[in-house]
Design an enzyme around this catalytic site. Structure first.
Site, PDB file in Angstrom:
ATOM      1  N   GLN A  45      35.758  41.858   8.687  1.00 48.57           N
ATOM      2  CA  GLN A  45      36.180  40.415   7.818  1.00 48.57           C
ATOM      3  C   GLN A  45      36.644  39.667   8.886  1.00 48.57           C
ATOM      4  OE1 GLN A  45      37.932  43.896   6.558  1.00 48.57           O
ATOM      5  NE2 GLN A  45      35.901  43.778   5.453  1.00 48.57           N
ATOM      6  N   ASP A  99      32.161  37.189   7.655  1.00 48.71           N
ATOM      7  CA  ASP A  99      30.620  36.825   7.762  1.00 48.71           C
ATOM      8  C   ASP A  99      30.110  35.772   9.004  1.00 48.71           C
ATOM      9  OD1 ASP A  99      30.289  38.391   5.415  1.00 48.71           O
ATOM     10  OD2 ASP A  99      30.939  36.734   4.174  1.00 48.71           O
ATOM     11  N   ALA A 141      32.893  45.513   3.957  1.00 51.27           N
ATOM     12  CA  ALA A 141      32.150  44.742   5.107  1.00 51.27           C
ATOM     13  C   ALA A 141      30.719  44.708   4.692  1.00 51.27           C
ATOM     14  CB  ALA A 141      32.586  45.019   6.467  1.00 51.27           C
ATOM     15  N   GLY A 142      29.881  43.581   5.379  1.00 50.60           N
ATOM     16  CA  GLY A 142      28.532  43.836   5.361  1.00 50.60           C
ATOM     17  C   GLY A 142      28.263  43.083   6.455  1.00 50.60           C
ATOM     18  N   HIS A 143      27.474  43.707   7.571  1.00 51.21           N
ATOM     19  CA  HIS A 143      27.187  43.353   8.744  1.00 51.21           C
ATOM     20  C   HIS A 143      25.536  43.175   8.824  1.00 51.21           C
ATOM     21  CE1 HIS A 143      31.312  44.364  10.221  1.00 51.21           C
ATOM     22  NE2 HIS A 143      31.539  43.674   9.363  1.00 51.21           N
ATOM     23  N   THR A 180      41.966  40.292   2.608  1.00 54.43           N
ATOM     24  CA  THR A 180      41.885  41.743   2.524  1.00 54.43           C
ATOM     25  C   THR A 180      43.140  42.537   2.835  1.00 54.43           C
ATOM     26  OG1 THR A 180      40.111  43.516   2.855  1.00 54.43           O
ATOM     27  CG2 THR A 180      40.855  42.158   4.755  1.00 54.43           C
ATOM     28  N   GLY A 202      26.220  40.083  -2.774  1.00 54.65           N
ATOM     29  CA  GLY A 202      25.337  39.189  -3.149  1.00 54.65           C
ATOM     30  C   GLY A 202      25.968  37.709  -3.718  1.00 54.65           C
ATOM     31  N   GLY A 253      28.834  36.477  11.728  1.00 54.12           N
ATOM     32  CA  GLY A 253      27.754  37.140  12.383  1.00 54.12           C
ATOM     33  C   GLY A 253      28.358  38.188  13.445  1.00 54.12           C
ATOM     34  N   LYS A 254      29.307  38.870  13.122  1.00 51.79           N
ATOM     35  CA  LYS A 254      30.040  39.846  13.886  1.00 51.79           C
ATOM     36  C   LYS A 254      28.862  40.944  14.307  1.00 51.79           C
ATOM     37  CE  LYS A 254      33.152  40.667  10.965  1.00 51.79           C
ATOM     38  NZ  LYS A 254      32.899  39.507  10.209  1.00 51.79           N
ATOM     39  N   LEU A 268      23.801  28.051  14.786  1.00 49.87           N
ATOM     40  CA  LEU A 268      23.815  26.559  15.274  1.00 49.87           C
ATOM     41  C   LEU A 268      22.709  26.176  14.442  1.00 49.87           C
ATOM     42  CD1 LEU A 268      24.807  24.408  17.016  1.00 49.87           C
ATOM     43  CD2 LEU A 268      23.162  25.410  18.707  1.00 49.87           C
ATOM     44  N   SER A 310      24.161  31.553  19.195  1.00 46.62           N
ATOM     45  CA  SER A 310      23.346  32.194  18.506  1.00 46.62           C
ATOM     46  C   SER A 310      22.385  31.298  17.655  1.00 46.62           C
ATOM     47  CB  SER A 310      24.093  32.962  17.554  1.00 46.62           C
ATOM     48  OG  SER A 310      22.886  33.821  16.646  1.00 46.62           O
TER      49      SER A 310
HETATM   50  P1  GDP Z   1      28.997  39.611   9.704  1.00 51.33           P
HETATM   51  O1  GDP Z   1      29.892  40.174   8.514  1.00 51.33           O
HETATM   52  O2  GDP Z   1      30.111  38.904  10.348  1.00 51.33           O
HETATM   53  O3  GDP Z   1      28.487  40.631  10.399  1.00 51.33           O
HETATM   54  O4  GDP Z   1      28.055  38.559   9.221  1.00 51.33           O
HETATM   55  P2  GDP Z   1      27.090  38.703   7.976  1.00 51.33           P
HETATM   56  O5  GDP Z   1      26.078  39.723   8.545  1.00 51.33           O
HETATM   57  O6  GDP Z   1      27.646  39.140   6.808  1.00 51.33           O
HETATM   58  O7  GDP Z   1      26.476  37.310   7.902  1.00 51.33           O
HETATM   59  C1  GDP Z   1      25.920  36.522   8.912  1.00 51.33           C
HETATM   60  C2  GDP Z   1      24.431  36.167   8.497  1.00 51.33           C
HETATM   61  O8  GDP Z   1      24.044  35.441   9.284  1.00 51.33           O
HETATM   62  C3  GDP Z   1      23.652  37.479   8.437  1.00 51.33           C
HETATM   63  O9  GDP Z   1      22.676  37.289   7.304  1.00 51.33           O
HETATM   64  C4  GDP Z   1      23.067  37.276   9.959  1.00 51.33           C
HETATM   65  O10 GDP Z   1      21.457  37.837   9.943  1.00 51.33           O
HETATM   66  C5  GDP Z   1      22.687  35.705   9.980  1.00 51.33           C
HETATM   67  N1  GDP Z   1      22.889  35.398  11.129  1.00 51.33           N
HETATM   68  C6  GDP Z   1      23.700  35.507  12.271  1.00 51.33           C
HETATM   69  N2  GDP Z   1      23.719  34.849  13.422  1.00 51.33           N
HETATM   70  C7  GDP Z   1      22.788  33.787  12.803  1.00 51.33           C
HETATM   71  C8  GDP Z   1      22.089  32.547  13.594  1.00 51.33           C
HETATM   72  O11 GDP Z   1      22.543  32.298  14.837  1.00 51.33           O
HETATM   73  N3  GDP Z   1      21.457  32.042  12.804  1.00 51.33           N
HETATM   74  C9  GDP Z   1      20.727  32.148  11.533  1.00 51.33           C
HETATM   75  N4  GDP Z   1      20.097  31.400  11.074  1.00 51.33           N
HETATM   76  N5  GDP Z   1      21.406  33.499  10.999  1.00 51.33           N
HETATM   77  C10 GDP Z   1      22.220  34.054  11.559  1.00 51.33           C
HETATM   78  P1  IMO Z   2      32.579  41.168   6.797  1.00 48.92           P
HETATM   79  O1  IMO Z   2      32.890  42.402   7.687  1.00 48.92           O
HETATM   80  C1  IMO Z   2      33.697  37.930   3.758  1.00 48.92           C
HETATM   81  C2  IMO Z   2      36.852  39.255   1.243  1.00 48.92           C
HETATM   82  C3  IMO Z   2      36.388  39.214  -0.363  1.00 48.92           C
HETATM   83  C4  IMO Z   2      37.641  38.811  -1.142  1.00 48.92           C
HETATM   84  C5  IMO Z   2      38.906  39.249   0.063  1.00 48.92           C
HETATM   85  C6  IMO Z   2      39.381  40.687  -0.463  1.00 48.92           C
HETATM   86  O2  IMO Z   2      31.217  41.167   6.236  1.00 48.92           O
HETATM   87  O3  IMO Z   2      33.118  39.950   7.590  1.00 48.92           O
HETATM   88  P2  IMO Z   2      38.378  43.272  -0.518  1.00 48.92           P
HETATM   89  O4  IMO Z   2      37.369  43.971  -1.258  1.00 48.92           O
HETATM   90  O5  IMO Z   2      38.556  43.352   0.913  1.00 48.92           O
HETATM   91  O6  IMO Z   2      39.955  43.452  -1.146  1.00 48.92           O
HETATM   92  O7  IMO Z   2      38.320  41.605  -0.868  1.00 48.92           O
HETATM   93  O8  IMO Z   2      38.206  39.513   1.125  1.00 48.92           O
HETATM   94  N1  IMO Z   2      36.018  40.026   1.886  1.00 48.92           N
HETATM   95  C7  IMO Z   2      34.776  39.404   2.978  1.00 48.92           C
HETATM   96  N2  IMO Z   2      34.772  38.054   2.925  1.00 48.92           N
HETATM   97  N3  IMO Z   2      33.383  39.010   4.541  1.00 48.92           N
HETATM   98  C8  IMO Z   2      33.681  40.315   4.515  1.00 48.92           C
HETATM   99  O9  IMO Z   2      33.479  41.323   5.361  1.00 48.92           O
HETATM  100  C9  IMO Z   2      34.745  40.675   3.557  1.00 48.92           C
HETATM  101  N4  IMO Z   2      35.309  41.693   3.043  1.00 48.92           N
HETATM  102  C10 IMO Z   2      36.213  41.197   2.289  1.00 48.92           C
HETATM  103  O10 IMO Z   2      35.366  38.598  -0.829  1.00 48.92           O
HETATM  104  O11 IMO Z   2      37.745  37.571  -0.820  1.00 48.92           O
HETATM  105 MG    MG Z   3      29.526  40.175   6.518  1.00 47.73          MG
END
Ligand code: GDP
Ligand code: IMO
Ligand code: MG
Length: 434
Positions: free
Chosen positions: A222, A12, A38-40, A237, A300, A14-15, A330, A411
Site C-alpha cells: 500500500q 501502486d 497488495a498487488g506488486h 487500509t 483489475g 511501483g514498489k 516517468l 524508472s
Molecule cells: P506496487 O503495488 O507499488 O508494486 O505497484 P503495481 O505493480 O501495483 O503498479 C505499478 C505498475 O506500473 C505495474 O504494472 C508495473 O509493471 C508498472 N511500472 C512500474 N514502473 C514503471 C515505469 O517506470 N514505467 C511504466 N510504464 N510502468 C511501470
Molecule cells: P499495493 O501494495 C492500492 C486500497 C483499496 C481500498 C483501501 C482499503 O499494490 O500498493 P483493503 O482491502 O486494504 O481493506 O482496502 O485500500 N488498497 C490498495 N490500493 N494498492 C494497494 O496495494 C492496495 N491495497 C489496498 O483499494 O481503497
Molecule cells: Mg499494487
C-alpha cells in the site's frame, strides 16, 4: 545496510519493480504489513509476475523472503501464489519464512469485509474484499488466530475453542450465516501441514541474519496515504504502511533501519474511494490511465489518475523520514505538452502547504498547480540520466525541489532494466560495494 522501500502515495507506486531491482544487494527481503490486498507487478525480460503476499525479492534465487507478524495471511491465497510462481519457473522452496505471530485471514473475514462495505453504501471504502480489515479487527480485538496457533501446542487456549467461538460469534452477527466451524478447523489443520516448515520467530531470524552480516530490505505494501494512522482515514487500509510498521511488523529496532526509500509515480493514482485532490476526470486522466495501464493488479479495477501531488509526497517524506525517492513511470508522461505539479492546496480561500488531517477539509481542498513544459523525445527505456530529454530532467529537478528529497532512482519502463540509479545519489552510496 538495511533499507526500507515503501509507498509515498496511495499505493501502486511501483514498489514491486523497485524491490526486485534492488534485491541483488540484499540477502533477505521482508514484508511488514498488509496482506494479499497488495498487488506488486514485476516484469523480467518481458515475463510478468504479480506478487501479493510474498515479497518481490523472491524472483532472485538464493534470497530469503520473510512475511512478518504485521502481515495478515490467508493460507489459501499464499499457496496459490507459491503454485503460480512454480508454474512460472520460480521455486519458493525453503526460501520463505513466515512469522508465527502473523494473524490469519479466515473465511468469515472475507464475508464480513463484503458485508461491511454493503452496509456503508455510498460511504464504502472500496476495499479489495480480501478480508483484510476484519482480520486486523480481530487482531486488535484480541480474538484473532495466529499462524503459530495452528501448531496446537498451546495449553492456554486450544485452536478448536478459538475457531468454534469465532465462527459461532460470526454466525450470530451475519444474518443467515451457517458457517461450519468444524470445516474451517479441518481446512486450517490441512493448511498447517504445508505452512509448518516456513513458520519461525521472525524477529529472532532477522536479528541472527543481521549479526551474520546479511542485509535486509523491508518491503512495504500500500502507501503512506492508505496508512491506518497517517492516511486519509477512514479511506485507508487497516495497517501501518508507513515506517513505524517496519519495527512493529517485524520485531526489529529502529537502529535496524539504515535508510528509507520512498516510491512515487511521476503522477498520482488511487484505487478505491476517498479524497484525491489532483484527480483528473477528463481526457488527460484517461490518457494517464491508458498509457500507464492503470488497472489494479489485484482487483483489475481502473485506477483514478491525476497530476503529481507534492503536498501529499512532502507529507510522506516527513512521516516516514524518506531519504530519497524512486520516481517511477516517468515514461507515461512522454509526449504531453504540459505537465502540472500540485504544490499547495487552496481550501475555502486559504492557502495550505500541508495535508490536512480532517477529511472534510481535504475533500474541500483545490489543488494549486504550477505548469511545466512537457517533452517530445521519449524517456521510455532510457537508462542513463544524461540521456533523458532536457524537459524530463527539468521536471525531475522541480519535483526534487518541491518534495525536498532527491530522486535517487528514476524508472522509465516496467522492465527491471528500464531504470536509472543516479551515481551521485544517496541510493548509489547505500549500495556501493567496497
Ligand atoms: P506496487 O503495488 O507499488 O508494486 O505497484 P503495481 O505493480 O501495483 O503498479 C505499478 C505498475 O506500473 C505495474 O504494472 C508495473 O509493471 C508498472 N511500472 C512500474 N514502473 C514503471 C515505469 O517506470 N514505467 C511504466 N510504464 N510502468 C511501470
Ligand atoms: P499495493 O501494495 C492500492 C486500497 C483499496 C481500498 C483501501 C482499503 O499494490 O500498493 P483493503 O482491502 O486494504 O481493506 O482496502 O485500500 N488498497 C490498495 N490500493 N494498492 C494497494 O496495494 C492496495 N491495497 C489496498 O483499494 O481503497
Ligand atoms: Mg499494487
Amino acid at each position: 545496510m538495511n533499507i526500507a522501500v515503501l509507498g509515498a502515495q496511495w499505493g501502486d507506486e511501483g514498489k514491486g519493480k523497485i524491490v526486485d531491482l534492488l534485491t541483488p544487494s540484499f540477502e533477505v527481503v521482508a514484508r511488514y504489513q498488509g496482506g494479499h490486498n497488495a498487488g506488486h507487478t514485476v516484469y523480467v525480460n518481458g515475463k510478468k509476475f504479480v506478487l501479493h503476499l510474498i515479497p518481490s525479492g523472491i524472483l532472485h534465487p538464493g534470497v530469503t523472503c520473510v512475511i512478518g507478524n504485521g502481515v495478515v495471511v490467508d493460507p489459501q491465497a499464499l499457496f496459490k501464489e507459491v503454485d503460480t510462481l512454480k508454474e512460472l519457473g520460480v521455486e519458493v522452496g525453503d526460501r520463505l519464512v513466515i512469522s508465527n505471530k502473523a494473524h490469519l485471514i479466515l473465511p468469515y473475514h472475507r464475508e464480513l469485509d463484503v458485508l461491511s462495505e454493503a452496509r456503508r453504501g455510498d460511504r464504502k471504502i472500496g476495499t479489495t474484499s480480501r478480508g483484510i480489515g476484519p482480520a486486523y479487527e480481530d487482531k486488535i480485538g484480541r480474538r484473532g488466530v495466529r499462524v503459530g496457533d495452528l501448531a496446537e501446542t498451546s495449553s492456554e487456549t486450544t485452536l478448536v475453542d478459538a475457531i468454534r467461538a469465532n465462527v459461532e460469534a460470526r454466525n450470530h452477527l451475519i444474518k443467515d450465516s451457517k458457517m461450519d466451524w468444524q470445516k474451517v478447523l479441518d481446512d486450517l489443520r490441512e493448511a498447517w501441514k504445508r505452512l509448518k516448515p516456513w513458520v519461525k520467530d521472525v524477529s529472532l531470524y532477522l536479528d541472527q541474519a543481521r549479526r551474520a552480516g546479511k542485509s535486509t530490505m523491508y518491503e512495504g505494501a500500500q502507501g503512506t496515504l492508505l496508512d491506518i494512522d497517517h492516511g486519509t482515514y477512514p479511506y485507508v487500509t487497516s495497517s501501518n504502511a508507513t515506517i513505524g510498521g517496519v519495527c512493529t511488523g517485524l520485531g526489529v529496532g529502529a537502529g535496524a533501519i539504515n535508510g528509507v526509500l520512498g516510491v512515487a509515480k511521476a503522477y498520482s493514482t488511487r484505487v478505491g474511494e476517498g479524497p484525491f485532490p489532483t484527480e483528473l476526470n477528463d481526457a488527460i486522466g484517461q490518457r494517464l490511465r491508458d498509457t500507464g495501464m492503470e488497472f489494479g493488479a489485484s482487483t483489475g479495477r481502473p485506477r483514478r489518475c491525476g497530476w503529481y501531488d507534492a503536498v501529499a509526497v512532502r507529507y510522506a517524506v516527513r512521516v516516514n523520514g524518506i531519504d530519497a525517492l524512486a520516481l517511477t513511470k516517468l515514461d507515461v508522461l512522454d509526449g504531453l505538452e504540459e505537465i502540472k505539479i500540485c504544490t499547495s492546496y487552496s481550501c475555502n480561500g486559504a492557502s495550505m502547504q500541508e495535508l490536512p488531517s480532517d477529511l472534510g477539509q481535504l475533500a474541500a481542498c483545490q489543488p494549486v498547480y504550477e505548469s511545466i513544459e512537457g517533452w517530445t523525445e521519449p524517456t521510455k527505456s532510457v537508462r542513463r540520466f544524461a540521456d533523458l530529454p532536457a524537459g524530463a530532467r527539468r521536471y525531475i529537478a522541480r519535483l526534487e525541489e518541491v518534495t525536498g528529497v532527491p530522486a535517487g532512482i528514476v524508472s522509465t519502463g516496467s522492465d527491471r532494466d528500464d531504470t536509472i540509479v543516479r551515481d551521485d545519489s544517496v541510493v548509489a552510496r547505500w549500495f556501493a560495494r567496497d
